[in-house]
Design a protein around this motif. Structure first.
Motif, PDB file in Angstrom:
ATOM      1  N   TYR A   1      19.249   1.111  -4.080  1.00 55.66           N
ATOM      2  CA  TYR A   1      18.842   2.342  -4.404  1.00 55.66           C
ATOM      3  C   TYR A   1      17.274   2.270  -3.731  1.00 55.66           C
ATOM      4  O   TYR A   1      16.585   1.572  -3.581  1.00 55.66           O
ATOM      5  CB  TYR A   1      18.416   2.447  -5.957  1.00 55.66           C
ATOM      6  N   HIS A   2      16.761   3.752  -3.578  1.00 53.62           N
ATOM      7  CA  HIS A   2      15.761   4.110  -2.828  1.00 53.62           C
ATOM      8  C   HIS A   2      14.703   4.958  -4.145  1.00 53.62           C
ATOM      9  O   HIS A   2      15.248   5.648  -4.598  1.00 53.62           O
ATOM     10  CB  HIS A   2      15.704   5.093  -1.794  1.00 53.62           C
ATOM     11  N   PHE A   3      13.613   4.146  -4.338  1.00 56.95           N
ATOM     12  CA  PHE A   3      12.754   4.896  -5.196  1.00 56.95           C
ATOM     13  C   PHE A   3      11.693   5.555  -4.772  1.00 56.95           C
ATOM     14  O   PHE A   3      10.884   4.635  -3.710  1.00 56.95           O
ATOM     15  CB  PHE A   3      12.317   4.053  -6.240  1.00 56.95           C
ATOM     16  N   GLU A   4      11.028   6.610  -4.613  1.00 58.83           N
ATOM     17  CA  GLU A   4       9.604   7.223  -4.228  1.00 58.83           C
ATOM     18  C   GLU A   4       8.572   6.549  -4.839  1.00 58.83           C
ATOM     19  O   GLU A   4       7.403   6.502  -4.061  1.00 58.83           O
ATOM     20  CB  GLU A   4       9.696   8.739  -4.107  1.00 58.83           C
ATOM     21  N   GLU A   5       8.597   6.268  -5.952  1.00 53.54           N
ATOM     22  CA  GLU A   5       7.287   5.575  -6.748  1.00 53.54           C
ATOM     23  C   GLU A   5       8.001   5.188  -8.192  1.00 53.54           C
ATOM     24  O   GLU A   5       9.295   5.221  -8.148  1.00 53.54           O
ATOM     25  CB  GLU A   5       6.339   6.650  -7.022  1.00 53.54           C
TER      26      GLU A   5
ATOM     27  N   ASP B   1       0.854  -1.437   0.053  1.00 51.66           N
ATOM     28  CA  ASP B   1      -0.015  -0.067  -0.152  1.00 51.66           C
ATOM     29  C   ASP B   1       0.641   1.209  -0.048  1.00 51.66           C
ATOM     30  O   ASP B   1       0.469   2.182   0.389  1.00 51.66           O
ATOM     31  CB  ASP B   1      -0.888   0.072   1.259  1.00 51.66           C
ATOM     32  N   GLN B   2       1.893   1.085  -0.298  1.00 54.51           N
ATOM     33  CA  GLN B   2       2.829   2.482  -0.672  1.00 54.51           C
ATOM     34  C   GLN B   2       3.742   2.332  -1.786  1.00 54.51           C
ATOM     35  O   GLN B   2       3.562   1.258  -2.483  1.00 54.51           O
ATOM     36  CB  GLN B   2       4.111   2.431   0.385  1.00 54.51           C
ATOM     37  N   ASP B   3       3.990   3.575  -2.247  1.00 51.73           N
ATOM     38  CA  ASP B   3       4.525   3.654  -3.534  1.00 51.73           C
ATOM     39  C   ASP B   3       5.928   3.478  -3.801  1.00 51.73           C
ATOM     40  O   ASP B   3       6.715   2.814  -4.634  1.00 51.73           O
ATOM     41  CB  ASP B   3       4.201   4.966  -4.290  1.00 51.73           C
ATOM     42  N   GLN B   4       6.907   3.669  -2.673  1.00 53.58           N
ATOM     43  CA  GLN B   4       8.197   3.645  -2.375  1.00 53.58           C
ATOM     44  C   GLN B   4       8.611   2.083  -2.467  1.00 53.58           C
ATOM     45  O   GLN B   4       7.908   1.299  -2.157  1.00 53.58           O
ATOM     46  CB  GLN B   4       8.655   4.319  -1.256  1.00 53.58           C
ATOM     47  N   TYR B   5       9.873   2.077  -3.096  1.00 51.72           N
ATOM     48  CA  TYR B   5      10.534   0.726  -2.978  1.00 51.72           C
ATOM     49  C   TYR B   5      11.954   0.843  -3.005  1.00 51.72           C
ATOM     50  O   TYR B   5      12.579   1.752  -3.217  1.00 51.72           O
ATOM     51  CB  TYR B   5       9.982  -0.112  -4.166  1.00 51.72           C
ATOM     52  N   ILE B   6      12.654  -0.170  -2.701  1.00 48.27           N
ATOM     53  CA  ILE B   6      14.171  -0.356  -2.859  1.00 48.27           C
ATOM     54  C   ILE B   6      14.539  -1.278  -3.896  1.00 48.27           C
ATOM     55  O   ILE B   6      13.780  -2.373  -4.042  1.00 48.27           O
ATOM     56  CB  ILE B   6      14.815  -0.532  -1.744  1.00 48.27           C
ATOM     57  N   GLU B   7      15.753  -0.918  -4.426  1.00 48.59           N
ATOM     58  CA  GLU B   7      16.214  -1.795  -5.519  1.00 48.59           C
ATOM     59  C   GLU B   7      17.590  -2.355  -4.956  1.00 48.59           C
ATOM     60  O   GLU B   7      18.418  -1.666  -4.518  1.00 48.59           O
ATOM     61  CB  GLU B   7      16.279  -1.166  -6.810  1.00 48.59           C
TER      62      GLU B   7
END
Length: 178
Positions: free
Chosen positions: A89-93, A71-77
């Motif tokens: 890496y961090h992505f906000e969406e 239920d959130q847009d952010q994610y990491i790679e």
């Protein structure tokens, strides 16, 4: 332990990959990649000492883990190179911000990374990430993928491909939950 036969974006009979993932303790992720390369076509990067963080690992043979929060847009790679280098890496969406390289994620720690005769194994500590976001392992969903560079071409493997182009950032293709 859950295992997945990763599918090639463009089907190939020359390569196959099985990935396995488990969480033996809260905040710990163990990954294994078993690669079948009967024609020995894969181009391997030279090994490096000390597991340095390096950018642009996806431009060569690289294994990847994507971690999203329900239920959130952010994610990491997380990129794991058979050379021993890695990065997070961090992505906000979806693919944002668009800077190259993307913003670093400092909430993930590499515990172990080994290139093996069959592929690669890694142990990652995400406890800081969980604590920072005030979430538990059950709140996560993950995608597992690989970029495999061979003498003939670059192959893209993922749990599934639902986009018209190979796109590891597509959350529809992240099929594992803890």
């Amino acid at each position: 332990m859950a295992s997945f036969e990763l599918s090639a974006f463009q089907p190939t009979r020359d390569l196959s990959i099985v990935a396995a993932i488990e969480s033996p303790a809260s905040g710990i992720i163990q990954l294994g990649f078993w690669l079948n390369d009967p024609m020995q076509q894969i181009i391997w990067a030279d090994k490096v000492a000390g597991h340095p963080r390096r950018d642009f690992l996806w431009e060569h043979t690289c294994y990847e883990l994507f971690i999203g929060i329900r239920d959130q847009d952010q994610y990491i790679e997380v990129n794991l190179s058979p050379s021993g280098a890695w990065q997070s890496y961090h992505f906000e969406e979806y693919r944002y911000p668009e800077t190259m390289p993307p913003p670093l994620n400092s909430k993930i720690e590499l515990v172990e990374l080994k290139r093996t005769g069959f592929g690669l194994t890694a142990t990652i500590d995400i406890n800081l990430f969980l604590h920072h976001h005030k979430i538990a392992m059950k709140d996560l969903f993950v995608g597992i993928s690989a970029v495999i560079q061979t003498t003939a071409k670059t192959h893209y493997f993922a749990m599934q491909h639902s986009s018209p182009e190979a796109d590891f950032h597509n959350k529809r293709d992240w099929l594992h939950q803890f």
